[in-house]
Design a protein around this motif. Structure first.
Motif, short mmCIF file in Angstrom:
data_model
loop_
_atom_site.label_atom_id
_atom_site.label_comp_id
_atom_site.label_asym_id
_atom_site.label_seq_id
_atom_site.Cartn_x
_atom_site.Cartn_y
_atom_site.Cartn_z
N ILE A 155 0.84 -1.20 0.00
CA ILE A 155 0.00 0.00 0.00
C ILE A 155 0.88 1.25 0.00
N SER A 179 -6.63 3.80 -0.22
CA SER A 179 -5.92 3.00 0.80
C SER A 179 -6.84 2.67 1.96
N ILE A 182 -8.86 -0.24 0.73
CA ILE A 182 -8.05 -1.46 0.71
C ILE A 182 -7.82 -1.98 2.12
N GLY A 340 -4.79 1.00 6.58
CA GLY A 340 -4.47 1.28 5.18
C GLY A 340 -4.04 2.71 4.97
#
Length: 402
Positions: A155, A179, A182, A340
Motif C-alpha cells: 500500500i 488506501s 483497501i 491502510g
C-alpha cells in the motif's frame, strides 16, 4: 477544602502545561525548516520520541486525520497535540508558538526587505539539508511501525508511485481514500491497533459549533463581501476561502493566493514571487506566506488579519473533528481503514521526501555527504535537534564558499 486544593492543583498543572507547550512549540517554530513533511518529523522527534505525549499509533492516526482535512496538515497536527495535552487553550498556544516566529519574520521582510534574494544564502541551503536528515529519520521510525507486513508495504509503495507520478492534491486525497478502502477490505477482522485512548477535554457540542462556524463563514463571508464592498472584508474572505479549500499543504495554496491577489491587482507579480522566496527561507508553516501578502497590502495589521483568516478554517476543523476521533479509530472496521491510510501516509511521506525536499536540497555530492553526517548525528549519536540545526547553518555557509 479538598475540592479547593484539587482545583488549585489542576489550575497549576494547566498553567504549567500551557507554558511547556508554548516553549516547545516556539522552539519548533524557530527551527522547523523544510515544509510540512519536515515539520511532522520535528513533531515526531520532540513530542513523541522525546516527551512521549502520545503513543506512536495515536500520532500516526492524528496525522492521517489531518491529511483528510483541508488546510495546513502540519499546523493541524500541532494544534491537535496541543488540544489533547491542555484543551482548547493548549491548541491555541501550540499554534501561536509554532506560527508566530515565521509570521513576524515575513511581516518584517514585507515591510523592510521585500525583494531581497536571501533564499539563495548558504545557511538557508544548510537548513534544507537539515530537513533531509530529519525527514529521513521520521520516515524510518514511522515505516517500522506502520508498514510491518508485506500488504502494508505494498500500500505504501502504491501511494509512493501515485503521488510521485501525479503530483496534485487530488492524487493525494484519492490515494488516501483508496488506501482506506483497501485497508478496510484486508484488515477489517484484525484487532491490531492498540493506541491509547485519547481524552479530548471538550464536548461534542463545542465540536459541532466549530463545524457549523466553519461552513457558516464559508457561506456568509462572500455575501458580506458583496454587500459591504469593504476591502478588509474582501481580504478576510479571500484568505479564509483559500485556507478552507486547499488539500495538499502550503505549496498548493500559492496558486489560490496568486489568483485572489495578483490577478485582482492587489499586489504585483514581482512582489508575490519575492515573498514566495522569503517564505521558503523562514521556518514554520508555508501558510504564513499570507502574513507577507497581508502586510504588503495593509501593513503589519494586514499581516495579522491575513494570518488569522487563512488559519481559522484549519483550527475550526481540528476542533470540530477531534471529539469524534476516538470512536472512529476504536471501531473494528474503521481500524482496518486507518491501517491502510497510515501505510499510505508512509508512501506519501517518502514521495514528498524525494520531491520537493531531496530535489531542492541535495544538489551536489557534498550535500549528500553533509546530509549523511547530520543523519548520523541525529540517529546514531543521539544529539539534540537544535545542535543539528546549528551544524546545518554552519555547514551550509561553509559549503557555499566552495
Amino acid at each position: 477544602m479538598d475540592t479547593q486544593a484539587k482545583s488549585t492543583s489542576k489550575k497549576r498543572i494547566t498553567i504549567r502545561s500551557l507554558l511547556e507547550i508554548w516553549l516547545i512549540s516556539t522552539k519548533l517554530g524557530l527551527m522547523s525548516f523544510g515544509g510540512p513533511v519536515a515539520h511532522l518529523g520535528y513533531f515526531h522527534e520532540e513530542y513523541i520520541r522525546r516527551r512521549k505525549w502520545m503513543d506512536e499509533q495515536s500520532y500516526a492516526d492524528l496525522v492521517a486525520l489531518c491529511q483528510f482535512l483541508p488546510g495546513p496538515a502540519s499546523s493541524q497536527v500541532g494544534i491537535g497535540i496541543g488540544v489533547i495535552r491542555a484543551g482548547i487553550l493548549g491548541g491555541i498556544v501550540s499554534f501561536l508558538g509554532f506560527t508566530i516566529p515565521s509570521v513576524i519574520a515575513l511581516i518584517v521582510f514585507a515591510i523592510i526587505l521585500q525583494g531581497d534574494e536571501i533564499s539563495s544564502a548558504g545557511w538557508i541551503h544548510g537548513l534544507k539539508i537539515v530537513a533531509v536528515s530529519v525527514v529521513a529519520y521520521a520516515i524510518l521510525g514511522m515505516s517500522q511501525k506502520l508498514t510491518p507486513d508485506l500488504k502494508r508495504k505494498a500500500i505504501a509503495l502504491l501511494a509512493l508511485i501515485v503521488t510521485l507520478l501525479w503530483q496534485t492534491a487530488y492524487a493525494q486525497v484519492g490515494i488516501i481514500l483508496l488506501s482506506a478502502c483497501i485497508g478496510y477490505l484486508i484488515y477489517r477482522q484484525e484487532d491490531e491497533m492498540d493506541g491509547a485512548k485519547i481524552h479530548i477535554p471538550f464536548s461534542r457540542k463545542v465540536a459541532i459549533t466549530c463545524l457549523t462556524l466553519f461552513f457558516g463563514l464559508l457561506i456568509i463571508l462572500p455575501i458580506l463581501r458583496e454587500v459591504t464592498s469593504l476591502s478588509w472584508v474582501a481580504m478576510f474572505d479571500s484568505f479564509y476561502r483559500s485556507g478552507s479549500l486547499v488539500f495538499g499543504g502550503g505549496h498548493v495554496v500559492l496558486p489560490l493566493l496568486e489568483r485572489e491577489f495578483v490577478s485582482t491587482g492587489w499586489l504585483s507579480h514581482e512582489e508575490f514571487l519575492a515573498g514566495y522566496g522569503v517564505a521558503q527561507a523562514v521556518p514554520g508553516p508555508l501558510f504564513t506566506f499570507a502574513a507577507y501578502v497581508g502586510a504588503i497590502m495593509n501593513g503589519w495589521l494586514g499581516g495579522i488579519v491575513a494570518t488569522i483568516a487563512i488559519f481559522l478554517p484549519a483550527f475550526l476543523l481540528v476542533l470540530g473533528t477531534l471529539p469524534f476521533w476516538d470512536r472512529l479509530r476504536s471501531n473494528l472496521k474503521m481500524k482496518g481503514a486507518l491501517m491502510g491510510v497510515n501505510a499510505a501516509v508512509v508512501g506519501i511521506l517518502i514521495s514528498a521526501f524525494y520531491q520537493p525536499i531531496w530535489t531542492s536540497s541535495i544538489l551536489k555530492p557534498i550535500d549528500f555527504a553533509f546530509a549523511a553526517i547530520l543523519f548520523s548525528m541525529l540517529v546514531y549519536w543521539k544529539l539534540p535537534p537544535w545542535l543539528i540545526v546549528v551544524t546545518g547553518i554552519i555547514g551550509g555557509t561553509l559549503i557555499s564558499l566552495f
